[in-house]
Write an enzyme that holds these catalytic residues in place. Structure first.
Site, PDB file in Angstrom:
ATOM      1  N   CYS E  33       0.666  -1.247   0.022  1.00  0.00           N
ATOM      2  CA  CYS E  33       0.027  -0.011   0.518  1.00  0.00           C
ATOM      3  C   CYS E  33       0.751   1.185   0.117  1.00  0.00           C
ATOM      4  CB  CYS E  33      -0.876   0.532   1.486  1.00  0.00           C
ATOM      5  SG  CYS E  33      -2.338  -1.525   1.721  1.00  0.00           S
ATOM      6  N   HIS E  80     -11.356  10.306 -10.392  1.00  0.00           N
ATOM      7  CA  HIS E  80     -10.107  10.780 -10.608  1.00  0.00           C
ATOM      8  C   HIS E  80      -9.354  11.738 -10.302  1.00  0.00           C
ATOM      9  CE1 HIS E  80     -12.932   8.186 -13.851  1.00  0.00           C
ATOM     10  NE2 HIS E  80     -12.104   7.451 -14.225  1.00  0.00           N
ATOM     11  N   GLU E 128     -13.461   0.251   0.339  1.00  0.00           N
ATOM     12  CA  GLU E 128     -11.847   0.833  -0.624  1.00  0.00           C
ATOM     13  C   GLU E 128     -12.412  -1.058  -1.515  1.00  0.00           C
ATOM     14  OE1 GLU E 128      -8.259   2.628   0.979  1.00  0.00           O
ATOM     15  OE2 GLU E 128      -8.361  -0.379   0.622  1.00  0.00           O
TER      16      GLU E 128
END
Lengths: 140, 140, 140, 140, 140, 140
Positions: E33, E80, E128
């Site tokens: 991560c 985005h 997530e």
């Protein structure tokens, strides 16, 4: 040759009803789907375009343009509508998924051709429920 | 104390419409949801019962019995129906999810009490679409 | 030509086990799938029928009739069963998804032919888990 | 002939960006997908192998072996990575799904041939989101 | 009292990275991560508003208005985008889901109060991935 | 206070069976769930931990550590197993979801306490099928 897909949705009412038949025959053949006062679904439509990816964009078709056309030509005419009463391109036709998917093809195929020189409409998959769905490849 | 849930579904037509208002006001407030000729959804209803598991069965509630009651008392009265026109327990009420879930609670709560001595209805979650849903816990 | 699909589900136990092999070889080849005391899955079966929509009904196949036949001929014989021990049409066969889907085809293909003059079984898709699934088109 | 599928996932960042173009042209063509500082997705990859089930195992391909190869050759090189910057087999290529799926095919096809004498890679389906996805069958 | 929910989504890049630590410590604590060049996700955000349904509309909150506010105040600032670099309200904060959901609450709670006199923000659920998600109820 | 969740899955066989009863009574009470030769499911387990996010990591709990503990302590003991025969912590207990979720809690609660100083187990949600599931909050 890559196949590119976009999923859109619309919520509509309909009933299965053949106007050439009596109400009794309609209930017998279509069961609860012939309920006089309609029922409805969350429909999901998957549009698949096949073609060669463009060398400069990496795209078979611009998905924003594809989504825009599906919304303008199909979703805006079906969403929050009654398929039997409110949709010009279904007038005089059965409001079954089989017929609907064929009529959507007739509209979308030339529109998609116009936005993608290297691609063409390959299939339409229409979910009436997660358990009932149809697919059409433009075959006669 | 364990919370046991069962999901059932029904397909129905409805519109959002306040009969005390003009058509114009209905369209203004409810937008496409007020379409005169209805629209519809695949509804999903999650019924949650809370209670102590029975020592002999390991059950808070027999899920077959729970499913049977939801189908008999709710799904059979809503599935392939028009929520505004065909459902006695919604007569004179707005056919919004918020009102529908409260009316379903009034019917199911005593029915569930009757089939499970050690449990009671805890919540109802009603999906109109995968993106729009309501939940009710019987709170005034 | 439209392709119409219906999804049904069943919950079953099985193990992967070749009786011609020792337990050790079975464990070596099939790993945890060979666990002596079985394991199980929520299977999902998608049956696809292809054909020309009927002019009067708009149907390739009546989905209520299709669902009825899948339940009677397949689901009732597999649901809450042990695929290795309880299923006559799998006797003497490996209880893998590949073999299962071929055996389901043999049963469903003539049954579907009988209920739809203009259609025929096109494919069977069997999900063992959301991540592992097989599809069969009747190809030798 | 049975088609066996395995779904794997990876989380990656990327942007759509043609280095031969100005930033302005990239923004014009790719819109928010060209965001300078990247965006990302939970990708899902479905690998389908077709073949004759082996008489002794009932398998077209051992799904544990298939999953292992997809993880080692593809997922480990893409998961928690930047598709434009971190992936050797995408160097100098557009990081679109269309191009990515073709490059994955080139790697996986021979690897799969090596683990299944009776099977071969049939298709790769790559979901960028649940609404945007591509499929590739190895067609030129 | 009914709880009404709306699900929205956005695609973003991020990394887990504590600037007070060395790169080595970041990799040790956050593993993949912490990948220098980012990774990304399709995030799903469920906003739940609780309140008394209005007598005239049957609404706790107008879902079109709720959706509009979530898009304008949250989705347009995250979709985005790179959560570490592009989002003003996350500046100087860890880009973990736990922190993100708290910061979204601070923005949405007063906005929702402003559009629904009888309701208030009850919870935010942020996915997530389908397997990793957080929920926040505004508790200190 | 944030609630962080992780979803894991396992595939297992079981039957509902009270050894103090005759086979007839078991079939009468549990129906097909009492099938002598077992049946099975793809179980999904959602573990939710509540706590204050750590100032340095932004984490309530390290999801990699949480996932590792759930796999080691629960999934490895249930996956590809028979819940009635193969699982030490269910010995002498009904293999119902209600009982299973309580027994999982007893194991996970102290393990989770050990890996997160600022958090604690809040709930366990166990799906037997997408339509049948239970939730447990550690309440007596």
């Amino acid at each position: 040759m890559v196949y590119v897909s976009r999923k859109e949705h619309f919520n509509a009412a309909h009933k299965l009803y053949n106007p050439a038949w009596t109400d009794e025959k309609n209930k017998e053949v279509f069961g609860p789907c012939a309920n006089t006062n309609w029922h409805g679904h969350n429909f999901e439509l998957i549009t698949t375009v096949k073609g060669i990816p463009d060398a400069e964009t990496g795209f078979v078709v611009d998905l924003k343009a594809l989504s825009h056309i599906i919304k303008e030509k199909i979703v805006d005419r079906l969403d929050h509508k009654n398929l039997n009463l409110d949709v010009d391109f279904l007038e005089g036709k059965m409001a079954s998924c089989e017929i609907l998917v064929i009529e959507i093809w007739k509209i979308l195929a030339p529109e998609i051709k116009a936005i993608t020189p290297q691609g063409e409409l390959y299939s339409l998959k229409l979910y009436e429920t997660p358990r009932n769905f149809v697919e059409y490849f433009g075959e006669a």
